[in-house]
Design an enzyme around this catalytic site. Sequence first.
Site, PDB file in Angstrom:
ATOM      1  N   HIS A  54       2.321  -5.018   1.517  1.00 47.87           N
ATOM      2  CA  HIS A  54       1.164  -5.932   1.481  1.00 47.87           C
ATOM      3  C   HIS A  54       1.250  -6.966   2.612  1.00 47.87           C
ATOM      4  O   HIS A  54       0.229  -7.376   3.162  1.00 47.87           O
ATOM      5  CB  HIS A  54       1.113  -6.685   0.143  1.00 47.87           C
ATOM      6  CG  HIS A  54       0.377  -5.971  -0.945  1.00 47.87           C
ATOM      7  ND1 HIS A  54      -0.940  -5.597  -0.839  1.00 47.87           N
ATOM      8  CD2 HIS A  54       0.771  -5.593  -2.196  1.00 47.87           C
ATOM      9  CE1 HIS A  54      -1.324  -5.007  -1.976  1.00 47.87           C
ATOM     10  NE2 HIS A  54      -0.295  -4.989  -2.803  1.00 47.87           N
ATOM     11  N   GLN A  98      -2.599 -11.203  -1.664  1.00 49.65           N
ATOM     12  CA  GLN A  98      -3.457 -10.816  -2.799  1.00 49.65           C
ATOM     13  C   GLN A  98      -4.122 -12.019  -3.453  1.00 49.65           C
ATOM     14  O   GLN A  98      -5.097 -11.868  -4.182  1.00 49.65           O
ATOM     15  CB  GLN A  98      -2.655 -10.044  -3.849  1.00 49.65           C
ATOM     16  CG  GLN A  98      -2.213  -8.665  -3.377  1.00 49.65           C
ATOM     17  CD  GLN A  98      -1.420  -7.956  -4.452  1.00 49.65           C
ATOM     18  OE1 GLN A  98      -0.231  -8.184  -4.589  1.00 49.65           O
ATOM     19  NE2 GLN A  98      -2.071  -7.136  -5.247  1.00 49.65           N
ATOM     20  N   GLY A 123       4.556  -7.019  -9.692  1.00 47.25           N
ATOM     21  CA  GLY A 123       4.708  -7.558  -8.350  1.00 47.25           C
ATOM     22  C   GLY A 123       3.393  -8.123  -7.863  1.00 47.25           C
ATOM     23  O   GLY A 123       2.320  -7.696  -8.304  1.00 47.25           O
ATOM     24  N   HIS A 167       6.442  -1.871  -2.144  1.00 47.87           N
ATOM     25  CA  HIS A 167       4.993  -2.051  -2.292  1.00 47.87           C
ATOM     26  C   HIS A 167       4.574  -3.464  -1.855  1.00 47.87           C
ATOM     27  O   HIS A 167       3.602  -3.624  -1.105  1.00 47.87           O
ATOM     28  CB  HIS A 167       4.628  -1.784  -3.760  1.00 47.87           C
ATOM     29  CG  HIS A 167       3.192  -1.998  -4.107  1.00 47.87           C
ATOM     30  ND1 HIS A 167       2.352  -0.978  -4.499  1.00 47.87           N
ATOM     31  CD2 HIS A 167       2.434  -3.131  -4.129  1.00 47.87           C
ATOM     32  CE1 HIS A 167       1.149  -1.473  -4.742  1.00 47.87           C
ATOM     33  NE2 HIS A 167       1.178  -2.779  -4.532  1.00 47.87           N
ATOM     34  N   GLU A 168       5.316  -4.470  -2.319  1.00 46.43           N
ATOM     35  CA  GLU A 168       4.940  -5.862  -1.996  1.00 46.43           C
ATOM     36  C   GLU A 168       5.189  -6.168  -0.526  1.00 46.43           C
ATOM     37  O   GLU A 168       4.399  -6.877   0.109  1.00 46.43           O
ATOM     38  CB  GLU A 168       5.691  -6.848  -2.894  1.00 46.43           C
ATOM     39  CG  GLU A 168       5.460  -6.660  -4.398  1.00 46.43           C
ATOM     40  CD  GLU A 168       4.000  -6.488  -4.791  1.00 46.43           C
ATOM     41  OE1 GLU A 168       3.118  -7.096  -4.154  1.00 46.43           O
ATOM     42  OE2 GLU A 168       3.741  -5.729  -5.751  1.00 46.43           O
ATOM     43  N   CYS A 217      -1.607  -1.082  -8.349  1.00 45.02           N
ATOM     44  CA  CYS A 217      -1.663  -2.370  -7.648  1.00 45.02           C
ATOM     45  C   CYS A 217      -2.682  -3.250  -8.368  1.00 45.02           C
ATOM     46  O   CYS A 217      -3.743  -2.763  -8.769  1.00 45.02           O
ATOM     47  CB  CYS A 217      -2.104  -2.135  -6.205  1.00 45.02           C
ATOM     48  SG  CYS A 217      -2.272  -3.634  -5.233  1.00 45.02           S
ATOM     49  N   LEU A 218      -2.366  -4.526  -8.513  1.00 46.51           N
ATOM     50  CA  LEU A 218      -3.296  -5.438  -9.192  1.00 46.51           C
ATOM     51  C   LEU A 218      -4.597  -5.604  -8.406  1.00 46.51           C
ATOM     52  O   LEU A 218      -5.601  -6.054  -8.958  1.00 46.51           O
ATOM     53  CB  LEU A 218      -2.629  -6.797  -9.423  1.00 46.51           C
ATOM     54  CG  LEU A 218      -1.470  -6.788 -10.431  1.00 46.51           C
ATOM     55  CD1 LEU A 218      -0.853  -8.180 -10.551  1.00 46.51           C
ATOM     56  CD2 LEU A 218      -1.938  -6.297 -11.801  1.00 46.51           C
TER      57      LEU A 218
HETATM   58 NI    NI Z   1      -0.190  -4.299  -4.737  1.00 50.37          NI
END
Ligand code: NI
Length: 169
Positions: free
Chosen positions: A140, A51, A46, A136-137, A94-95
Amino acid sequence: MALRNILMEGDETLTKRCRPVTDFNQRLHTLLDDMAETMQSANGVGLAAPQVGVLRRAVVVLETNTPEGEEHVIELVNPQIIETEGEQEGPEGCLSVPGSFGMVKRPARVKVRAQDRNGEFFEVEGVDLTARAFCHECDHLDGHMFTELCDHIMSDEELEAYYGKEDEA
Ligand code: NI
């Protein structure tokens, strides 16, 4: 398509609330294409627009609950979680916080209403990892990170213990 730079935790952009997408134009299509490529190149499931430095309500999620080789990217523009069911608890990452995982509780099943890249409304359901990624997304987009939801970042030993236990089950 192009890879975009992923912002890391600590960058102020990741704490901001994103504005809705109002123009379903080529610029949005390029953003979504780039986000999908960036997510997959980083082996993520995701990625949210903030981000990559864009404060707009758009995310991509990799649907992996499919037969092998049939994974596909779900694009969610202006997503809203409209239904949840059950509960799951597991390591989440998370990236923007590479290599770190924490135990986070999420619903087991999540239904999202969103617009596609052309502005058409649709609904999509996810379970397990996909349900987790939807939540999660969407977080963000309101400036929230998973690190606010777990009490600590898991050590290598804790991760090993968790996944080792899962392998035995
Ligand atoms: Ni994330």
